[in-house]
Design an enzyme around this catalytic site. Structure first.
Site, mmCIF file in Angstrom:
data_model
loop_
_atom_site.group_PDB
_atom_site.id
_atom_site.type_symbol
_atom_site.label_atom_id
_atom_site.label_comp_id
_atom_site.label_asym_id
_atom_site.label_seq_id
_atom_site.Cartn_x
_atom_site.Cartn_y
_atom_site.Cartn_z
ATOM 1 N N LYS A 3 0.563 -1.275 0.235
ATOM 2 C CA LYS A 3 -0.358 -0.747 -0.132
ATOM 3 C C LYS A 3 1.146 1.350 -0.010
ATOM 4 O O LYS A 3 1.015 1.718 -0.536
ATOM 5 C CB LYS A 3 -0.566 0.018 1.102
ATOM 6 C CG LYS A 3 -2.152 -0.915 0.871
ATOM 7 C CD LYS A 3 -2.820 -1.359 2.237
ATOM 8 C CE LYS A 3 -3.672 -2.073 2.245
ATOM 9 N NZ LYS A 3 -5.022 -2.670 3.114
ATOM 10 N N GLN A 52 -4.558 -2.034 9.539
ATOM 11 C CA GLN A 52 -4.254 -2.757 8.918
ATOM 12 C C GLN A 52 -4.980 -3.700 9.961
ATOM 13 O O GLN A 52 -4.233 -3.906 10.825
ATOM 14 C CB GLN A 52 -2.771 -2.821 8.790
ATOM 15 C CG GLN A 52 -2.526 -3.923 7.823
ATOM 16 C CD GLN A 52 -3.102 -3.956 7.092
ATOM 17 O OE1 GLN A 52 -3.025 -3.688 6.283
ATOM 18 N NE2 GLN A 52 -3.955 -5.314 6.520
ATOM 19 N N ASP A 95 -10.516 3.414 4.413
ATOM 20 C CA ASP A 95 -11.211 2.072 4.338
ATOM 21 C C ASP A 95 -12.639 1.982 4.316
ATOM 22 O O ASP A 95 -13.582 0.911 4.012
ATOM 23 C CB ASP A 95 -10.658 1.174 4.962
ATOM 24 C CG ASP A 95 -9.436 -0.192 5.150
ATOM 25 O OD1 ASP A 95 -9.493 -0.046 3.971
ATOM 26 O OD2 ASP A 95 -9.092 -0.057 6.180
#
Ligand code: NAD
Length: 295
Positions: free
Chosen positions: A54, A100, A123
């Site tokens: 990422k 994460q 997200d």
């Protein structure tokens, strides 16, 4: 029949190329690049490699990404405090925060995710963003679900009036994807069935699908007899399996056998995964654009 391969890696590269100019424009307009902070807790190798991917992708399009690490022994309060500090700008101005997953067992994941303010929630997991998506006016769409829809649209696979069967009902993948495919407009208007661990006759549901999405985390779950000839099969699953030549990544679909039946199929790796990353970059850009009033 040999299925057409849906190349997520190539599409992700195209999306990245298209984001670069927009990132430049935002950087010029706001005096700094969009900034993403990724929180990595503990030392799980898979999580670390996703975070690295990422951060590298962000750098390629001109987004400033920082990885903030916390020890695997961190508790809920410590992580909530860390996320709140990042949101306040203790580590510099920020447009997006990503925690994460998975978090260590002792941590209340919902509490930590809820600490990410809705306007930094790239997200798309915050209740406000989930609510907006469910009402058909999305802001930040969970990246994997957005990536699957984008892949279908890009490949010219019609969704309107088609039967989409999604296996897996997580808040991260299955549920938002069901909302997206059932929503009005491009890449939507499908008739959606959401299957899960309590579904009876899973194979029969799957066989009814024009578009079959597997998002479970169980290698070999979807076999060739569960797929209607010519159907589109999207494999979200990522599983590490041990073989005679070491470990490798596979999805939830028996790729070799299903490719002989399906009309189109995503590989693992190289299918949905790269699109998840591309959609994260798009969400970070969107967050920066919303901050400076460009959207
Ligand atoms: P999860 O564990 O939160 O959810 C799994 C879902 O599968 C649950 O809803 C459960 O009800 C369902 N399920 C379990 N066993 C089943 C069965 N036998 N039949 C039908 N349904 C069953 O998982 P998740 O976070 O949604 O992730 C699913 C998979 O997708 C994992 O392999 C994960 O690694 C992968 N994933 C990939 C990406 C990507 O970018 N490609 C992103 C996120 C997750």
């Amino acid at each position: 029949m040999t299925a057409t391969l849906l190349d997520g890696k190539a599409l992700a590269a195209t999306i990245e190329a298209s984001l670069r100019d927009e990132v430049d424009a935002v950087t010029t307009a706001s005096g700094r690049p969009p900034r993403l902070v990724v929180v990595l807790v503990g030392d799980v190798a898979a999580s670390a490699s996703y975070v690295t991917a990422k951060a590298r992708a962000a750098a390629r399009v001109g987004i400033d990404a920082e990885v903030v690490r916390a020890p695997g022994s961190a508790d809920t309060a410590a992580l909530v405090g860390l996320v709140r500090g990042i949101a306040r700008g203790d580590q510099g101005a920020v447009d997006g925060i990503l925690v994460q997953l998975p978090l260590p067992r002792q941590v209340d994941t919902t509490a930590v995710l809820d600490a990410v303010p809705a306007d930094l929630d790239v997200d798309g997991f915050h209740p406000e963003n989930a609510g907006l998506l469910s009402q058909g006016r999305p802001r930040f769409i969970p990246c994997t679900a957005a990536g699957v829809q984008r892949l279908l649209v890009d490949a010219g696979i019609p969704t309107a009036g088609r039967r989409a069967v999604i296996v897996g009902r997580s808040d991260i993948v299955g549920k938002p994807l069901a909302l997206l495919l059932a929503s009005r407009g491009r890449g939507g208007d499908a008739t959606v069935t959401l299957c899960h661990s309590h579904t009876q006759d899973l194979a029969e549901h799957c066989r009814s699908a024009d578009i079959l999405v597997a998002a479970v985390g169980q290698p070999g779950l979807i076999t060739a007899d569960m797929v209607r000839p010519g159907a589109t099969v999207i494999d979200v699953g990522i599983n590490r399996v041990e073989g005679s030549e070491g470990s490798r990544l596979v999805g939830d679909v028996d790729f070799a056998a299903v490719s002989a039946v399906a009309g189109a199929i995503t590989p693992v790796p190289g299918g949905v995964g790269p699109l998840t990353v591309a959609m994260l970059l798009a969400n970070t850009l969107l967050a920066a654009e919303l901050r400076i009033g460009r959207r």
